[in-house]
Design a protein around this motif. Structure first.
Motif, short mmCIF file in Angstrom:
data_model
loop_
_atom_site.label_atom_id
_atom_site.label_comp_id
_atom_site.label_asym_id
_atom_site.label_seq_id
_atom_site.Cartn_x
_atom_site.Cartn_y
_atom_site.Cartn_z
N UNK A 1 12.32 -9.71 15.67
CA UNK A 1 11.03 -9.72 14.99
C UNK A 1 10.29 -8.39 15.14
N UNK A 2 10.32 -7.80 16.32
CA UNK A 2 9.61 -6.54 16.54
C UNK A 2 10.17 -5.44 15.65
N UNK A 3 11.48 -5.38 15.51
CA UNK A 3 12.08 -4.35 14.66
C UNK A 3 11.75 -4.59 13.19
N UNK A 4 11.73 -5.84 12.78
CA UNK A 4 11.40 -6.16 11.40
C UNK A 4 9.99 -5.69 11.06
N UNK A 5 9.08 -5.81 12.00
CA UNK A 5 7.71 -5.33 11.77
C UNK A 5 7.68 -3.81 11.61
N UNK A 6 8.43 -3.11 12.44
CA UNK A 6 8.46 -1.65 12.35
C UNK A 6 9.00 -1.19 11.00
N UNK A 7 9.94 -1.96 10.45
CA UNK A 7 10.56 -1.58 9.18
C UNK A 7 9.58 -1.63 8.02
N UNK A 8 8.42 -2.26 8.22
CA UNK A 8 7.43 -2.31 7.14
C UNK A 8 6.75 -0.97 6.92
N UNK B 1 5.20 9.57 4.10
CA UNK B 1 4.92 10.02 5.46
C UNK B 1 6.14 9.84 6.35
N UNK B 2 6.76 8.65 6.28
CA UNK B 2 7.91 8.38 7.16
C UNK B 2 9.09 9.28 6.80
N UNK B 3 9.38 9.41 5.50
CA UNK B 3 10.49 10.26 5.10
C UNK B 3 10.24 11.72 5.43
N UNK B 4 9.01 12.18 5.25
CA UNK B 4 8.68 13.56 5.56
C UNK B 4 8.82 13.87 7.04
N UNK B 5 8.43 12.93 7.89
CA UNK B 5 8.59 13.12 9.33
C UNK B 5 10.06 13.19 9.72
N UNK B 6 10.87 12.35 9.10
CA UNK B 6 12.30 12.38 9.39
C UNK B 6 12.91 13.71 8.96
N UNK B 7 12.53 14.18 7.78
CA UNK B 7 13.07 15.46 7.30
C UNK B 7 12.60 16.62 8.17
N UNK B 8 11.43 16.47 8.77
CA UNK B 8 10.91 17.52 9.66
C UNK B 8 11.63 17.53 11.00
N UNK B 9 12.42 16.50 11.27
CA UNK B 9 13.20 16.46 12.51
C UNK B 9 12.45 15.96 13.72
N UNK B 10 11.30 15.34 13.51
CA UNK B 10 10.55 14.78 14.64
C UNK B 10 11.33 13.61 15.23
N UNK B 11 11.43 13.56 16.54
CA UNK B 11 12.17 12.49 17.19
C UNK B 11 11.32 11.23 17.34
N UNK C 1 0.86 -1.20 0.00
CA UNK C 1 0.00 0.00 0.00
C UNK C 1 0.88 1.24 0.00
N UNK C 2 0.75 2.09 -0.98
CA UNK C 2 1.58 3.28 -1.08
C UNK C 2 0.90 4.46 -0.43
N UNK C 3 1.65 5.57 -0.31
CA UNK C 3 1.06 6.77 0.27
C UNK C 3 -0.13 7.24 -0.55
N UNK C 4 -0.10 7.03 -1.86
CA UNK C 4 -1.21 7.46 -2.71
C UNK C 4 -2.50 6.75 -2.35
N UNK C 5 -2.40 5.58 -1.76
CA UNK C 5 -3.60 4.82 -1.38
C UNK C 5 -4.38 5.51 -0.26
N UNK C 6 -3.79 6.52 0.38
CA UNK C 6 -4.53 7.25 1.40
C UNK C 6 -5.79 7.87 0.83
N UNK D 1 7.98 2.28 6.72
CA UNK D 1 8.53 3.10 5.64
C UNK D 1 8.45 2.44 4.28
N UNK D 2 8.33 1.12 4.25
CA UNK D 2 8.14 0.44 2.97
C UNK D 2 6.75 0.73 2.41
N UNK D 3 5.76 0.80 3.28
CA UNK D 3 4.38 1.04 2.84
C UNK D 3 4.07 2.51 2.69
N UNK D 4 4.68 3.34 3.55
CA UNK D 4 4.38 4.77 3.54
C UNK D 4 5.67 5.59 3.51
#
Length: 354
Positions: A282-289, A297-307, A1-6, A291-294
Motif C-alpha cells: 500500500x505504501x508503494x502504491x501511494x508513492x506511485x501517485x 517534476x518527477x521526470x525532470x528530477x530523474x533526468x537530473x540524476x537526483x538520487x 492534478x497536472x504540473x500545469x496546475x501549479x 509521478x501520475x500527478x506531476x
C-alpha cells in the motif's frame, strides 16, 4: 492534478494541518515581528580540534542569511566563496547562531577579523582551527526560541494544541521559505527541469530541492487528510527517531504500532529521484501517485540524476517548553536538521505566511 496546475496554486498552498480535525483552525497570531522574536541555535556534536588549515567561527548573526554572512567572511579573508563552509542555511529575519569555516592554508586570519565582522552585524562567539571544511548537513539539530503575539496568545486552545503536538509529534512539512515568495522557486524549478537541469543554472541545488520538497509535501498532505501521517501502513518504510536508520514494515504488528505511538519510529515519505523505492504494498502504491500527478517534476528530477531518498513524515518536539508573559508567549523546542519551525507554528496560529 497536472504540473500545469501549479500556476493556479495560491501561496503558501493550503496543505492541511494535523490538529484541525480535532480542534478546528487555530486563532490568528503573529510571529517574527522583529529578528529577536525568532532565535535559532545550531547544535553540533563536535567542536574544532584546535589545529588545521580551516578556521571555524561560531557566529551570531541578525537579519541576514547564512549565504550573506559566508560571502562577507570570504571577502574579509581574501578567500573564494567556495572555501567557506557551513552546516545549514539559517533564517534571515532572525537572530541565529551557527558555525562557519574558511580555508586559510599556511596563514593566520586577518588582523581584526572579529571586529570587522561585528561591524557588519556578525558577532564572533568562539573560534578554533580544524583540519577539514565544515560540510552541509553535519549538524545534528537546531534549537528554536520563538515569540508569539496577537489574539492567539489569549486563546486557551493554543496551549491545548501545543500539548497535543508534544504528545503525538508534528508533521515534518517543508516550510514556505523553501519555495520562495509566491512559490517562485518551484515555478523556476519546473521551467528548468522541463528544458533539462544543468548545475550552472542551479549551483546550490536550490531549485531541485524546491521540486522535491513540494512533492514530499503533497504526499504528506494526502497522509494527513486520511489520518495516516503518524501511523505505519502495510509496506511502510519506518525511520527510527533521531537517526537515519530505516527498515521496511511489510505488515505492522502491535509492537511496532506501540513504538510509533511512543514516537520511537516514524512513517516516511519519498524525496523523489532516481532509484527503486524500498516501500512495498500500500505504501508503494501511494508513492506511485506522485509521478501520475506531476510527471514533469518527477521526470525532470530523474533526468537530473537526483538520487531517491526518504524523509520522516513526523517529528518529535525535543526539549519542549512554553512560557507565557503579558501579551506574549514563548515557545522553545529542538528539531533535527532539515526540519522547519514554521511547520510547528502553522499548527498553533493562523498567519498569512504559514
Amino acid at each position: 492534478m497536472s504540473d500545469a496546475a501549479l500556476d493556479a496554486i495560491d501561496w503558501p498552498p493550503a496543505w492541511p494541518r494535523v490538529l484541525d480535525p480535532e480542534f478546528g483552525p487555530p486563532t490568528p497570531g503573529d510571529y517574527r515581528a522583529s529578528p529577536e522574536d525568532f532565535r535559532v541555535d545550531e547544535v553540533l556534536d563536535f567542536v574544532p580540534e584546535g589545529e588545521g588549515e580551516h578556521l571555524w567561527l561560531f557566529i551570531e548573526k541578525r537579519d541576514q542569511t547564512t549565504a550573506m554572512a559566508a560571502r562577507e567572511l570570504a571577502r574579509l579573508c581574501g578567500a573564494s566563496p567556495r572555501e567557506v563552509g557551513y552546516a545549514g542555511m539559517k533564517d534571515r529575519v532572525a537572530v541565529t547562531r551557527q558555525w562557519l569555516s574558511v580555508q586559510l592554508p599556511g596563514r593566520e586570519a586577518p588582523e581584526g577579523l572579529a571586529e570587522a565582522l561585528g561591524e557588519r552585524g556578525i558577532r564572533v562567539l568562539d573560534q578554533g582551527r580544524h583540519p577539514r571544511k565544515l560540510k552541509r548537513g553535519v549538524h545534528r539539530a537546531n534549537r528554536f526560541r520563538l515569540r508569539i503575539t496577537g489574539a492567539a496568545v489569549g486563546d486557551p486552545a493554543l496551549e491545548v494544541r501545543w500539548a497535543r503536538l508534544v504528545e503525538q509529534g508534528v508533521a515534518n512539512v517543508f516550510g514556505p521559505q523553501r519555495f520562495g515568495p509566491g512559490g517562485r522557486n518551484l515555478l523556476r524549478a519546473r521551467a528548468l527541469l522541463a528544458r533539462g537541469w544543468r548545475k550552472r543554472d542551479d549551483r546550490d541545488g536550490m531549485l531541485l530541492s524546491a521540486a522535491r520538497s513540494f512533492l514530499f509535501n503533497e504526499g504528506l498532505a494526502e497522509r494527513i487528510r486520511d489520518g495516516s501521517w503518524h501511523r505505519l501502513l502495510p509496506g511502510e518504510v519506518a525511520i527510527l527517531d533521531g537517526t537515519a536508520s530505516q527498515f521496511t514494515v511489510e505488515l505492522p504488528d502491535a509492537e511496532l504500532e506501540a513504538r510509533a505511538a511512543r514516537l520511537d519510529l516514524h512513517p516516511s515519505g519519498v524525496l523523489w529521484g532516481v532509484g527503486d523505492s524500498v516501500a512495498v504494498g500500500e505504501a508503494r502504491a501511494r508513492e506511485a501517485r506522485l509521478p501520475e500527478r506531476y510527471p514533469g517534476l518527477c521526470g525532470g528530477l530523474e533526468r537530473a540524476g537526483v538520487r531517491l531518498a526518504r524523509r520522516a513524515l513526523r517529528l518529535r518536539l525535543a526539549e519542549p517548553e512554553l512560557a507565557t508573559g503579558e501579551d506574549e508567549l514563548w515557545l522553545s523546542f529542538t528539531l533535527p536538521r532539515g526540519a522547519f519551525a514554521t511547520g510547528v507554528l502553522r499548527e498553533l496560529i493562523a498567519h498569512p505566511t504559514l
